[in-house]
Design a protein around this motif. Sequence first.
Motif, PDB file in Angstrom:
ATOM      1  N   LEU A 196       0.828  -1.215   0.000  1.00  0.00           N
ATOM      2  CA  LEU A 196       0.000   0.000   0.000  1.00  0.00           C
ATOM      3  C   LEU A 196       0.864   1.268   0.000  1.00  0.00           C
ATOM      4  O   LEU A 196       0.452   2.315  -0.487  1.00  0.00           O
ATOM      5  CB  LEU A 196      -0.929  -0.018   1.223  1.00  0.00           C
ATOM      6  N   LEU A 197       2.076   1.136   0.533  1.00  0.00           N
ATOM      7  CA  LEU A 197       2.957   2.309   0.574  1.00  0.00           C
ATOM      8  C   LEU A 197       3.359   2.759  -0.834  1.00  0.00           C
ATOM      9  O   LEU A 197       3.712   3.918  -1.043  1.00  0.00           O
ATOM     10  CB  LEU A 197       4.212   1.997   1.400  1.00  0.00           C
ATOM     11  N   PHE A 198       3.301   1.840  -1.797  1.00  0.00           N
ATOM     12  CA  PHE A 198       3.678   2.189  -3.168  1.00  0.00           C
ATOM     13  C   PHE A 198       2.471   2.697  -3.957  1.00  0.00           C
ATOM     14  O   PHE A 198       2.625   3.273  -5.021  1.00  0.00           O
ATOM     15  CB  PHE A 198       4.231   0.960  -3.904  1.00  0.00           C
ATOM     16  N   ALA A 199       1.279   2.412  -3.447  1.00  0.00           N
ATOM     17  CA  ALA A 199       0.057   2.723  -4.184  1.00  0.00           C
ATOM     18  C   ALA A 199      -0.459   4.115  -3.804  1.00  0.00           C
ATOM     19  O   ALA A 199       0.191   4.844  -3.066  1.00  0.00           O
ATOM     20  CB  ALA A 199      -0.997   1.655  -3.885  1.00  0.00           C
ATOM     21  N   MET A 200      -1.595   4.496  -4.279  1.00  0.00           N
ATOM     22  CA  MET A 200      -2.305   5.718  -3.908  1.00  0.00           C
ATOM     23  C   MET A 200      -1.471   6.994  -4.077  1.00  0.00           C
ATOM     24  O   MET A 200      -1.261   7.745  -3.120  1.00  0.00           O
ATOM     25  CB  MET A 200      -2.808   5.590  -2.464  1.00  0.00           C
ATOM     26  N   PRO A 201      -1.034   7.265  -5.302  1.00  0.00           N
ATOM     27  CA  PRO A 201      -0.191   8.448  -5.516  1.00  0.00           C
ATOM     28  C   PRO A 201      -0.894   9.763  -5.208  1.00  0.00           C
ATOM     29  O   PRO A 201      -0.225  10.758  -4.932  1.00  0.00           O
ATOM     30  CB  PRO A 201       0.169   8.352  -7.013  1.00  0.00           C
ATOM     31  N   SER A 202      -2.221   9.784  -5.218  1.00  0.00           N
ATOM     32  CA  SER A 202      -2.921  11.053  -4.971  1.00  0.00           C
ATOM     33  C   SER A 202      -3.387  11.180  -3.528  1.00  0.00           C
ATOM     34  O   SER A 202      -4.258  12.009  -3.223  1.00  0.00           O
ATOM     35  CB  SER A 202      -4.134  11.168  -5.905  1.00  0.00           C
ATOM     36  N   THR A 203      -2.851  10.341  -2.658  1.00  0.00           N
ATOM     37  CA  THR A 203      -3.275  10.361  -1.261  1.00  0.00           C
ATOM     38  C   THR A 203      -2.052  10.570  -0.375  1.00  0.00           C
ATOM     39  O   THR A 203      -0.975  10.051  -0.679  1.00  0.00           O
ATOM     40  CB  THR A 203      -3.932   8.998  -0.905  1.00  0.00           C
ATOM     41  N   GLN A 204      -2.225  11.335   0.698  1.00  0.00           N
ATOM     42  CA  GLN A 204      -1.095  11.524   1.617  1.00  0.00           C
ATOM     43  C   GLN A 204      -0.956  10.298   2.509  1.00  0.00           C
ATOM     44  O   GLN A 204      -1.950   9.797   3.046  1.00  0.00           O
ATOM     45  CB  GLN A 204      -1.344  12.733   2.491  1.00  0.00           C
ATOM     46  N   LYS A 205       0.285   9.865   2.697  1.00  0.00           N
ATOM     47  CA  LYS A 205       0.521   8.634   3.465  1.00  0.00           C
ATOM     48  C   LYS A 205       1.609   8.845   4.512  1.00  0.00           C
ATOM     49  O   LYS A 205       2.564   9.597   4.277  1.00  0.00           O
ATOM     50  CB  LYS A 205       0.944   7.495   2.523  1.00  0.00           C
ATOM     51  N   ALA A 206       1.442   8.159   5.626  1.00  0.00           N
ATOM     52  CA  ALA A 206       2.490   8.149   6.658  1.00  0.00           C
ATOM     53  C   ALA A 206       2.950   6.715   6.860  1.00  0.00           C
ATOM     54  O   ALA A 206       2.129   5.790   6.913  1.00  0.00           O
ATOM     55  CB  ALA A 206       1.949   8.707   7.973  1.00  0.00           C
ATOM     56  N   LEU A 207       4.246   6.534   6.978  1.00  0.00           N
ATOM     57  CA  LEU A 207       4.804   5.222   7.324  1.00  0.00           C
ATOM     58  C   LEU A 207       4.743   5.065   8.844  1.00  0.00           C
ATOM     59  O   LEU A 207       5.113   5.972   9.575  1.00  0.00           O
ATOM     60  CB  LEU A 207       6.261   5.163   6.860  1.00  0.00           C
ATOM     61  N   GLU A 208       4.262   3.903   9.311  1.00  0.00           N
ATOM     62  CA  GLU A 208       4.212   3.637  10.755  1.00  0.00           C
ATOM     63  C   GLU A 208       5.174   2.504  11.096  1.00  0.00           C
ATOM     64  O   GLU A 208       5.053   1.401  10.561  1.00  0.00           O
ATOM     65  CB  GLU A 208       2.775   3.265  11.168  1.00  0.00           C
ATOM     66  N   VAL A 209       6.122   2.775  11.973  1.00  0.00           N
ATOM     67  CA  VAL A 209       7.008   1.727  12.486  1.00  0.00           C
ATOM     68  C   VAL A 209       6.752   1.570  13.985  1.00  0.00           C
ATOM     69  O   VAL A 209       6.062   2.384  14.595  1.00  0.00           O
ATOM     70  CB  VAL A 209       8.503   2.040  12.211  1.00  0.00           C
TER      71      VAL A 209
END
Length: 611
Positions: A326-339
């Motif tokens: 999912l981190l590679f998908a959704m180019p028009s959506t803002q994303k945060a990585l959670e560790v």
Amino acid sequence: MEQKIRGFIPYLPFFIPEAKNSAELAGEILDRAEMALPEVKVLAGGAGEGYSIRSTAGGYTVSGGDTGVLYGVHALLRSLYVKEPVREGEAVPYYPLRMLNHWDNMDGSVERGYAGLSLFFRNDRITWNETDMHRYGMMLSSTGINAVCLNNVNVHFPADRLITEDFLPELKKIADILRIYGVKLIISIDFSMPTRNGLDTADPLDERVARWWEKQTALVYSYIPDLAGYLVKADSEHRAGPYTYGRNHAEGANMLAKALKPFGGKLIWRCFVYDCGQDWRNHEIDRPKAAYDNYAWLDGQFDDNVILQIKNGPYDFQVREGVSPLLFAMPSTQKALEVQLAQEYTGHQIDLFFMAPQWQDIYDVMPKDKVQAICAVANVGDSVNWAGHDLALLNLYAFGSLAMTGEPRAEETAAAGAKLMFEDREAAETVKDMLLRSCRVYEDYASPFGLGWMVTPGLHYGVSCEGYEYDVWGTYHRANFEAVGIERGPGGTDMTSQYPEPLRSLYADIDTCPEELLLFFHRVRYDHVMKDGRTLLQRIYDNHFRGYEGAKELQARWLSLEGRIAEDVFLRIRDKFELQVANARRWCDTVNTYFYRHTGIPDEQGRKIWD
Ligand code: GCU
């Protein structure tokens, strides 16, 4: 109460500052630093987080925005303290939003917490120690974290009422302190809250529900005008969400985002959505596919103040997983990585596990520009060393560095962190090496080739080969007498199709799949010949023996430091290593016996495998 350790800010004593904002604090830190300093001038102006450090005739000038100079002064003091060249020039934090999520409950317990009780809550009240709160803020600012959520994503009563006048006056006091350190609060909210406050539904498309959230949010901002936003775990592990009302997650998130928008708040929406009531007999459902299936098709439908928060792996913070597609998908959506700094699956802050090398593996395949924000599940509590294990505190330091630079920089943060904590050069060098090896050692004894989940159910510390095998959580390895793992290539669940090329083809083919992820992506026969000519089974045996030996070596290296470092720290970590070595031995023996019993094939090297 025992004074906590200084950790990675050894140059500063504990103090309650007189400063009223970050820029003043930068100056006060220079006055209070317990080290000889050249002349340092601070030039602050504006709200920015960037800074620059320049040398002058007699010393240095740190200039930048109000919070920027605070970061700059810490960076300068760190270099001077460890007597290394000061990095001159401009620095701008890579991710604008650098978040920590505490999973603290209001009774004082911490979900997946291994460092004592909560720093913020006790007996269903907001309860805190002023000196510790300032020190905590100082730690966050020194490493660059600028937003923090104090309450658990699982919002249990009365934490659902943090957004009401029951708690806002007290929460405001914490916000007022952390603001000085450039840190904003986030609040975890419960999606179903309107149903306990006069409405018969929490349907996001019901106007009354939207109005309720608007009103409540206005109240929250009247107390905390710079709240960073809300964090939401919805339709996940029995929590209510839009699906409860037949709506999709864009409809649910946008309703809340609209309530936050007038105040500049963000809606941080977690994507940890999967079927947690799976029948293990069902081979059709494949849990790691769930987040992508739930969200990817919604790209472009989220409001611009929504950030989707996505765990680094598609399962759940295992020692090693493929990076979440999912981190590679959704180019028009803002994303945060959670560790996850809290070592839920990585040794409970008993076993040593420095995380930056693991993040390096993630960033090697997921370029940093795929996400716009970053978040970590916190690993600190009220224990004397903040993190339960003195060295686990360096995971917090390393995370801040990752968030500031967008790069894991494993070597650099291990070296810098060790030097900040241990004045003795040889001790610092030894600790650096130990940190860098630690996660590979743990992986060797705890998780062969990305298989995961052989942990004690519920607790998640220690080995249980089939603890989750016949349960509802979608976490199966399906080992039998000839093979282990789930086939996720096109001939299996086809999860690999969720990746873009070239990763899709790389992972889909058992011959090109990186070996450390072989059992994450494939079902593999024990006699499969690995790249070095050994069979999979032999490699499983070898890795586990090597992991146990590795744990003993880490222990021996620690014991060699006796007399070089403070005795209390030495003893605390010595005790941890006793537990770690016992844990490693259990893992090694149990996993090797498990596969030996399934195959009847002995170790080629004739080492003892129990039957
Ligand atoms: C894991 C963890 C839970 C946590 C959940 C989450 O499943 O075991 O304690 O609540 O992740 O991330 O929401």
